[in-house]
Write a protein that holds these residues in place. Structure first.
Motif, PDB file in Angstrom:
ATOM      1  N   GLY A 147      -3.617  -5.397   5.080  1.00  0.00           N
ATOM      2  CA  GLY A 147      -2.294  -5.670   5.629  1.00  0.00           C
ATOM      3  C   GLY A 147      -2.142  -7.051   6.242  1.00  0.00           C
ATOM      4  N   ASP A 148      -3.259  -7.812   6.350  1.00  0.00           N
ATOM      5  CA  ASP A 148      -3.154  -9.177   6.864  1.00  0.00           C
ATOM      6  C   ASP A 148      -3.060 -10.196   5.732  1.00  0.00           C
ATOM      7  N   THR A 149      -3.956 -10.010   4.733  1.00  0.00           N
ATOM      8  CA  THR A 149      -3.988 -11.002   3.635  1.00  0.00           C
ATOM      9  C   THR A 149      -3.209 -10.530   2.406  1.00  0.00           C
ATOM     10  N   PHE A 150      -2.888  -9.238   2.375  1.00  0.00           N
ATOM     11  CA  PHE A 150      -2.231  -8.596   1.227  1.00  0.00           C
ATOM     12  C   PHE A 150      -3.074  -8.636  -0.044  1.00  0.00           C
ATOM     13  N   GLU A 151      -4.400  -8.797   0.141  1.00  0.00           N
ATOM     14  CA  GLU A 151      -5.306  -8.683  -1.004  1.00  0.00           C
ATOM     15  C   GLU A 151      -5.490  -7.207  -1.329  1.00  0.00           C
ATOM     16  N   THR A 152      -5.729  -6.927  -2.620  1.00  0.00           N
ATOM     17  CA  THR A 152      -5.956  -5.539  -3.030  1.00  0.00           C
ATOM     18  C   THR A 152      -7.443  -5.230  -2.931  1.00  0.00           C
ATOM     19  N   LEU A 153      -7.794  -4.264  -2.068  1.00  0.00           N
ATOM     20  CA  LEU A 153      -9.207  -3.918  -1.887  1.00  0.00           C
ATOM     21  C   LEU A 153      -9.673  -2.955  -2.970  1.00  0.00           C
ATOM     22  N   ASP A 154      -8.739  -2.121  -3.436  1.00  0.00           N
ATOM     23  CA  ASP A 154      -9.089  -1.167  -4.494  1.00  0.00           C
ATOM     24  C   ASP A 154      -7.791  -0.709  -5.136  1.00  0.00           C
ATOM     25  N   ARG A 155      -7.901  -0.197  -6.344  1.00  0.00           N
ATOM     26  CA  ARG A 155      -6.748   0.402  -7.016  1.00  0.00           C
ATOM     27  C   ARG A 155      -7.300   1.632  -7.705  1.00  0.00           C
TER      28      ARG A 155
END
Ligand code: DHE
Length: 510
Positions: A147-155
């Motif tokens: 929620g800070d970088t908006f990177e996707t950690l997993d899908r």
């Protein structure tokens, strides 16, 4: 007119003549994936309860052309258009018999992930309280976002057709996700792995987690039951068949948790009753005026005793006040609402709520020296704002069309509401919490459905779904209302921030 007569006679033929062709075609082409009884297998259940909700491409075109990004093939080469039409009619017929779906059947559906390795601390370094899930209904996945970088950690892949909000354990580590076919999936956010899944119902509405994180209640339409699972290993703790005081079986409209009462509260769809199912150690000592009636007194051998409260009308959906004493319910007729006091077990007020309010996505905020509740309407271009101390409507804010979802955050001065239906489905209104006026109307992608908002933990950003197959989650600065970033996604629906959910933020639906 001629077309109507022809269609009616086709329908009459299909319904009266033995359905040899569609049935045979089902057996030959569909059964392997969708199950002998149309209750699903590798593919989803093909029953009216599920198909009636089918949005987007209709049934005939899915059979004819297949479904992209799934294993559903196209049958246009195998079946004629007439056969496909007949098959679609057959699939919309209710099942003659609903097979039993009790503890034994539910338990035998459970699949635990053998490769799952528990992680006591996250395998990533993001803020665990700012993790945000985005449900992507286009290809049945969930994206886990920092929620800070908006990177996707997993899908990760979900069961087919997830509906309703995922529910987090109180520490935010595990999340439970439900599909309309009744599958409940448990996922470990620390380990970024699925723990397992179980089919708790054949057609389900939504789930609620107990405040201590131990129990998960699954509200079912089919069969008429409430399944209570242990969140630990997804085993069945109890299956309660749902029958009103007079024995009438009923579907459940929705179930929510009422933390201070240590209970699950559910409204019934076919019987004018609200039920309270206690999971606390000794509910009668909680000081409530119990109305056990035909359930009798609390039996110590039943860890989940039920209290049944008769309501003046059927409730389709409902909302709690902050104390969880009052339930604001929307009547089935869509013409009004009622307030039920759970302590005395009686209606205490009427609500001026025409136009089918969607109370499940209602939110509250402080307004002067009172608290207001606001809800969009599924059949009216308006947001109704109700004073929760008097239960009076203080404003109806006209919108550009009926909406589905609304959200805010304690740290934000704005409320966001979508216009889900009609020609203006591509707009999102932003309302000032103090003036109760629309201050901005965003139209990020002309013609695309734009819906559902979630905030980051600090309320600094608002995440909006472009609800299309080649859609996106757009991140806005929640103060300037400017677009910050766009994350491409497959028909994203709801987004859910761990912190906002586990703290019951007043700006989010519960
Ligand atoms: Fe929902 C939540 C009921 C149609 C997407 N929806 C809910 C909840 C209820 C509900 C009771 C709260 C459950 C919870 O989170 O625990 N929904 C209904 C209906 O009765 C209705 C109108 C008809 C039906 O099909 O059952 C309906 N809902 C839809 C859709 O058509 C939507 C737009 C697309 C879909 O996925 O089917 C839809 N509903 C959602 C979403 C939520 C939801 C994304 C969670 C919202 C949230 O922020 O918590």
């Amino acid at each position: 007119m001629i077309r109507l007569i022809v269609s009616l006679s086709v329908l009459a033929l299909t319904l009266t003549a033995p359905m040899a062709d569609p049935v045979q075609n089902y057996v030959e082409n569909c059964q392997e994936c969708h199950g002998a009884e149309r209750l699903g297998g590798l593919g989803p259940a093909l029953i009216p309860q599920t198909l009636g909700r089918m949005r987007g491409p209709n049934l005939v075109s899915v059979i004819r052309d297949g479904r992209e990004a799934t294993q559903m093939p196209a049958f246009s080469e195998t079946l004629s258009s007439e056969q496909i039409e007949e098959l679609a009619v057959f699939l919309k017929q209710p099942l003659a018999d609903v097979p039993p779906w009790g503890e034994v059947e539910i338990m035998s559906s459970r699949v635990m992930n053998e490769d799952y390795k528990s992680a006591d601390t996250p395998v990533w370094s993001s803020d665990p309280m700012n993790i945000t899930l985005a449900v992507e209904t286009g290809d049945h996945h969930v994206s886990v976002l920092d929620g800070d970088t908006f990177e996707t950690l997993d899908r990760f892949e979900t069961p087919f057709a997830v509906h309703g909000g995922p529910k987090f354990t109180p520490n935010g580590r595990f999340v439970f996700i439900m599909s309309r076919d009744g599958w409940v999936q448990k996922y470990d956010l620390y380990a970024l792995q699925e723990v397992g899944r179980i089919r708790a119902g054949l057609n389900s509405r939504n789930i609620a987690i107990s405040h201590d994180g131990k129990w998960l209640a699954v509200a079912n339409y089919l069969p008429n039951s409430l399944t209570i699972l242990s969140t630990d290993d997804l085993s069945v703790a109890k299956v309660k068949s749902v029958k009103g005081k007079d024995g009438t079986p009923s579907r459940i409209s929705a179930v929510y948790q009422a933390p201070p009462r240590e209970s699950f509260v559910l409204a019934l769809k076919d019987v004018p009753e609200i039920w309270e199912v206690f999971y606390g150690p000794n509910p009668p000592q909680m000081g409530f005026a119990h109305d056990w009636r035909d359930e009798g007194p609390v039996k110590s051998e039943d860890p989940f005793p039920i209290r049944k409260i008769t309501t003046p009308d059927y409730l389709d959906d409902f909302f709690f006040d902050q104390s969880y004493e009052y339930v604001m319910g929307a009547s089935r007729s869509g013409e009004g609402g009622q307030v039920i006091d759970l302590v005395i077990g009686q209606k205490t007020a009427d609500l001026d709520l025409p136009g089918m309010p969607h109370l499940g996505s209602g939110i509250t905020w402080k307004y002067g020296d009172t608290t207001v509740m606001a809800t969009p309407h599924l059949k009216d271009g308006a947001v109704t704002v109700i004073d929760m101390s008097t239960w009076k409507t203080i404003k109806r804010i006209e919108t550009l069309g009926p909406g589905f979802f609304m959200r805010s955050h304690e740290n934000s001065r704005y409320v966001w509401v979508d216009v889900f239906f009609g020609p203006n489905k591509d707009v999102m209104h932003v309302i000032d919490k103090e003036s109760l006026e629309i201050v901005k109307t965003l139209r990020p992608v002309e013609g695309a459905t734009v819906a559902h908002v979630e905030f980051t933990r600090d309320g600094g950003h608002a995440l909006v779904s472009v609800w299309e197959d080649d859609g996106a989650v757009i991140i806005y600065d929640a103060e300037t209302l400017e677009e910050v970033r766009r994350l491409p996604m497959r028909k994203p629906s709801g987004k859910y921030n761990v912190w906002n959910k586990i703290t019951f933020s007043e700006g989010t639906s519960h």
